[in-house]
Design a protein around this motif. Sequence first.
Motif, PDB file in Angstrom:
ATOM      1  N   ASN A   1     -17.547  59.349 -58.449  1.00 50.35           N
ATOM      2  CA  ASN A   1     -16.604  60.153 -59.255  1.00 50.35           C
ATOM      3  C   ASN A   1     -16.748  61.634 -58.944  1.00 50.35           C
ATOM      4  N   ILE A   2     -18.006  62.068 -58.921  1.00 47.68           N
ATOM      5  CA  ILE A   2     -18.279  63.490 -58.690  1.00 47.68           C
ATOM      6  C   ILE A   2     -17.840  63.890 -57.291  1.00 47.68           C
ATOM      7  N   LYS A   3     -18.112  63.055 -56.318  1.00 48.15           N
ATOM      8  CA  LYS A   3     -17.762  63.354 -54.929  1.00 48.15           C
ATOM      9  C   LYS A   3     -16.245  63.483 -54.779  1.00 48.15           C
ATOM     10  N   THR A   4     -15.521  62.543 -55.369  1.00 49.69           N
ATOM     11  CA  THR A   4     -14.056  62.595 -55.299  1.00 49.69           C
ATOM     12  C   THR A   4     -13.517  63.800 -56.062  1.00 49.69           C
ATOM     13  N   GLY A   5     -14.114  64.066 -57.230  1.00 50.90           N
ATOM     14  CA  GLY A   5     -13.683  65.205 -58.033  1.00 50.90           C
ATOM     15  C   GLY A   5     -13.838  66.516 -57.293  1.00 50.90           C
ATOM     16  N   LYS A   6     -14.927  66.651 -56.562  1.00 48.73           N
ATOM     17  CA  LYS A   6     -15.142  67.886 -55.801  1.00 48.73           C
ATOM     18  C   LYS A   6     -14.053  68.087 -54.758  1.00 48.73           C
ATOM     19  N   LYS A   7     -13.656  66.994 -54.107  1.00 47.24           N
ATOM     20  CA  LYS A   7     -12.630  67.098 -53.076  1.00 47.24           C
ATOM     21  C   LYS A   7     -11.283  67.491 -53.666  1.00 47.24           C
ATOM     22  N   LEU A   8     -11.005  66.947 -54.860  1.00 46.22           N
ATOM     23  CA  LEU A   8      -9.696  67.200 -55.477  1.00 46.22           C
ATOM     24  C   LEU A   8      -9.632  68.532 -56.223  1.00 46.22           C
ATOM     25  N   LEU A   9     -10.720  68.911 -56.867  1.00 47.25           N
ATOM     26  CA  LEU A   9     -10.672  70.016 -57.816  1.00 47.25           C
ATOM     27  C   LEU A   9     -11.306  71.313 -57.334  1.00 47.25           C
ATOM     28  N   VAL A  10     -12.186  71.261 -56.355  1.00 40.32           N
ATOM     29  CA  VAL A  10     -12.882  72.479 -55.921  1.00 40.32           C
ATOM     30  C   VAL A  10     -12.325  72.925 -54.569  1.00 40.32           C
ATOM     31  N   PRO A  11     -11.632  74.051 -54.530  1.00 38.78           N
ATOM     32  CA  PRO A  11     -11.075  74.511 -53.250  1.00 38.78           C
ATOM     33  C   PRO A  11     -12.167  75.034 -52.337  1.00 38.78           C
ATOM     34  N   LYS A  12     -11.882  75.025 -51.051  1.00 35.64           N
ATOM     35  CA  LYS A  12     -12.812  75.582 -50.082  1.00 35.64           C
ATOM     36  C   LYS A  12     -12.554  77.072 -49.898  1.00 35.64           C
ATOM     37  N   VAL A  13     -13.609  77.807 -49.578  1.00 35.11           N
ATOM     38  CA  VAL A  13     -13.471  79.237 -49.301  1.00 35.11           C
ATOM     39  C   VAL A  13     -12.675  79.411 -48.018  1.00 35.11           C
ATOM     40  N   LYS A  14     -11.666  80.238 -48.073  1.00 36.93           N
ATOM     41  CA  LYS A  14     -10.814  80.446 -46.907  1.00 36.93           C
ATOM     42  C   LYS A  14     -11.560  81.220 -45.825  1.00 36.93           C
ATOM     43  N   GLU A  15     -11.418  80.742 -44.613  1.00 38.53           N
ATOM     44  CA  GLU A  15     -11.999  81.455 -43.468  1.00 38.53           C
ATOM     45  C   GLU A  15     -10.926  81.688 -42.425  1.00 38.53           C
ATOM     46  N   GLY A  16      -9.784  82.104 -42.893  1.00 43.27           N
ATOM     47  CA  GLY A  16      -8.647  82.298 -42.005  1.00 43.27           C
ATOM     48  C   GLY A  16      -7.690  81.135 -42.153  1.00 43.27           C
ATOM     49  N   SER A  17      -6.428  81.383 -42.054  1.00 36.31           N
ATOM     50  CA  SER A  17      -5.412  80.363 -42.249  1.00 36.31           C
ATOM     51  C   SER A  17      -5.362  79.419 -41.064  1.00 36.31           C
ATOM     52  N   SER A  18      -5.092  78.170 -41.354  1.00 32.23           N
ATOM     53  CA  SER A  18      -4.979  77.151 -40.314  1.00 32.23           C
ATOM     54  C   SER A  18      -3.595  76.527 -40.393  1.00 32.23           C
ATOM     55  N   PHE A  19      -2.808  76.699 -39.344  1.00 30.01           N
ATOM     56  CA  PHE A  19      -1.458  76.152 -39.326  1.00 30.01           C
ATOM     57  C   PHE A  19      -1.503  74.624 -39.370  1.00 30.01           C
ATOM     58  N   LEU A  20      -2.486  74.032 -38.674  1.00 26.37           N
ATOM     59  CA  LEU A  20      -2.603  72.578 -38.660  1.00 26.37           C
ATOM     60  C   LEU A  20      -2.905  72.045 -40.057  1.00 26.37           C
ATOM     61  N   THR A  21      -3.824  72.733 -40.769  1.00 26.72           N
ATOM     62  CA  THR A  21      -4.141  72.314 -42.134  1.00 26.72           C
ATOM     63  C   THR A  21      -2.907  72.381 -43.016  1.00 26.72           C
ATOM     64  N   TYR A  22      -2.126  73.439 -42.846  1.00 23.58           N
ATOM     65  CA  TYR A  22      -0.908  73.604 -43.645  1.00 23.58           C
ATOM     66  C   TYR A  22       0.050  72.436 -43.394  1.00 23.58           C
ATOM     67  N   ILE A  23       0.223  72.055 -42.120  1.00 24.02           N
ATOM     68  CA  ILE A  23       1.124  70.954 -41.762  1.00 24.02           C
ATOM     69  C   ILE A  23       0.630  69.633 -42.356  1.00 24.02           C
ATOM     70  N   LEU A  24      -0.668  69.392 -42.264  1.00 24.78           N
ATOM     71  CA  LEU A  24      -1.222  68.151 -42.794  1.00 24.78           C
ATOM     72  C   LEU A  24      -1.052  68.043 -44.307  1.00 24.78           C
ATOM     73  N   LEU A  25      -1.326  69.129 -45.012  1.00 25.39           N
ATOM     74  CA  LEU A  25      -1.169  69.124 -46.471  1.00 25.39           C
ATOM     75  C   LEU A  25       0.281  68.933 -46.867  1.00 25.39           C
ATOM     76  N   THR A  26       1.175  69.542 -46.118  1.00 21.87           N
ATOM     77  CA  THR A  26       2.598  69.388 -46.408  1.00 21.87           C
ATOM     78  C   THR A  26       3.031  67.933 -46.214  1.00 21.87           C
ATOM     79  N   CYS A  27       2.596  67.327 -45.124  1.00 24.26           N
ATOM     80  CA  CYS A  27       2.922  65.924 -44.865  1.00 24.26           C
ATOM     81  C   CYS A  27       2.359  65.022 -45.966  1.00 24.26           C
ATOM     82  N   LEU A  28       1.115  65.316 -46.400  1.00 25.89           N
ATOM     83  CA  LEU A  28       0.497  64.546 -47.469  1.00 25.89           C
ATOM     84  C   LEU A  28       1.305  64.650 -48.756  1.00 25.89           C
ATOM     85  N   ALA A  29       1.735  65.865 -49.074  1.00 26.42           N
ATOM     86  CA  ALA A  29       2.525  66.075 -50.294  1.00 26.42           C
ATOM     87  C   ALA A  29       3.830  65.302 -50.237  1.00 26.42           C
TER      88      ALA A  29
END
Length: 506
Positions: free
Chosen positions: A467-495
């Motif tokens: 539960n905790i492991k899944t919750g961390k993935k869903l609820l805790v954002p990662k610290v940004k280290e520069g924008s990733s176009f690929l990440t943006y595309i993947l998240l958009t497709c997922l949505a």
Amino acid sequence: MAETKAEMLEEVSESAIPGMVKKLRESFRSGKTREKSFRIQQLKNLLRMLDEKEDEITEAGHRDLRKKKQDMVFNEFLNTKGEIIDAINNLDEWMKPEHVKKDLANIINTLCIQRDPLGVVCVFSAWNYPVVLLLQPLAGAIAAGNTVLLKPSDLAIHTSNVMMKLIPQYLDKDCYMVAGGGVPLCQAVLKERFDHIIYTGSSGVGKIIMRAAAEHLTPVTLELGGKNPCVVDSSANIKVAGKRIAWGKYVNCGQTCLAPDYILCNQSIRDELVTSIKTAVKQFYGENPKESKDYSRMINARQFDRVHALLDGSGNVVLGGKSESDRDDLYIAPTIITDVKPDDTIMQDEIFGPILPIICIDNIDDAIDLINDGEKPLSLCAFTSDKSVKEKLTTRTSSGAISFNDVIVHFAVRTLPFGGVGHSGQGAYHGKFTFDTFSHKKAYYSTFTGITEPLMKIRYPPFTDGNIKTGKKLLVPKVKEGSSFLTYILLTCLAVAVIAIVLQFQ
């Protein structure tokens, strides 16, 4: 001198206040002020009042402060009308839910902010600009869907009386009421519970209102005064600086909360600056400002005596002064005092009159130190073409507003907030800021009970490491280290994929 019947303040009975507030609350609960069409119609009625009763209102202002009609129209009517029209034109947009950014856990949920009217609000206005300081907040409160109790200043007797008469003629009598009266009436008003109070005036009265509001946990917006510094740098256009300072300082006989209270400049430019201000005063008001129809008067004898007493024992008077004052006429001449010291009496409190002290400083750092030694002002202005000076003043001082190469005029910019900080006030209004002041930002959350329930099992006991492991993935954002176009595309497709699945189950 005893007041004539025509000069008596029209007052509401103190015993009537509880009933007025009760009626305002009943009207709010009826829901009619929530309707956009009702709000717009009331705003249009308020605008029509200013158009149709301009002569009557400006005459009242003239009797209170010796303000010329053109002065009131320019400095009060135009700002008020602009505020009302701005609300009418933008109300549809302001009322729309504000959708917010979603995280993965809420990708298919509806998240937004709704702006709800607060309820019954009270507007205490000041006497120095008795129209704009009463009706601008009123316009925003109407736009936000509240009912309103207006308390005009009892010192601006004639303007208070005319508002008592006109507001009920143009606005809904059950939703917007005017309570004219003096200190006892103010005390009666402050005993009542409101959903918000806005007050423009002195810090002393602001403290009284804040204490009374605390009894009911009522939020307050306070627009107070302060010793507004005006820094003039050696890089400034001295001729223009002198003209603009003279206008901002002496308009309304110095009774303006945003007016420059004192000048800080280097000795090397002081005399040139004084000459520039003198020249502007002569251009504005002639050889004898007392005879000018454009020069106002002190509001009453008490304020005259307070300001007049400041002329004793400070610096060197180089324009105006005690000899040119006339108590019977409530006239204090445009005055400049040089060789003033920071610990002089005139530097201890806001002047709120047509006296302009000048303090000489060696450099901008000394100016900043002197400013920071005092309370945070409502406004700080500076005349300079030096970017480093602008940067230092902006980053190393705190004030309600900061203006470069002009004075006061930011008040008329509806896209900028008008408000103080610390001793000079709290909260802000003007334009949409007024609408927001009188609105509650309500969080709105809506989800599904079908497709989303399997995703929600992580929040139910018994809790596991999974539960905790899944919750961390869903609820805790990662610290940004520069924008990733690929990440943006993947998240958009997922949505898109998740939304498509949800739609299949509808």
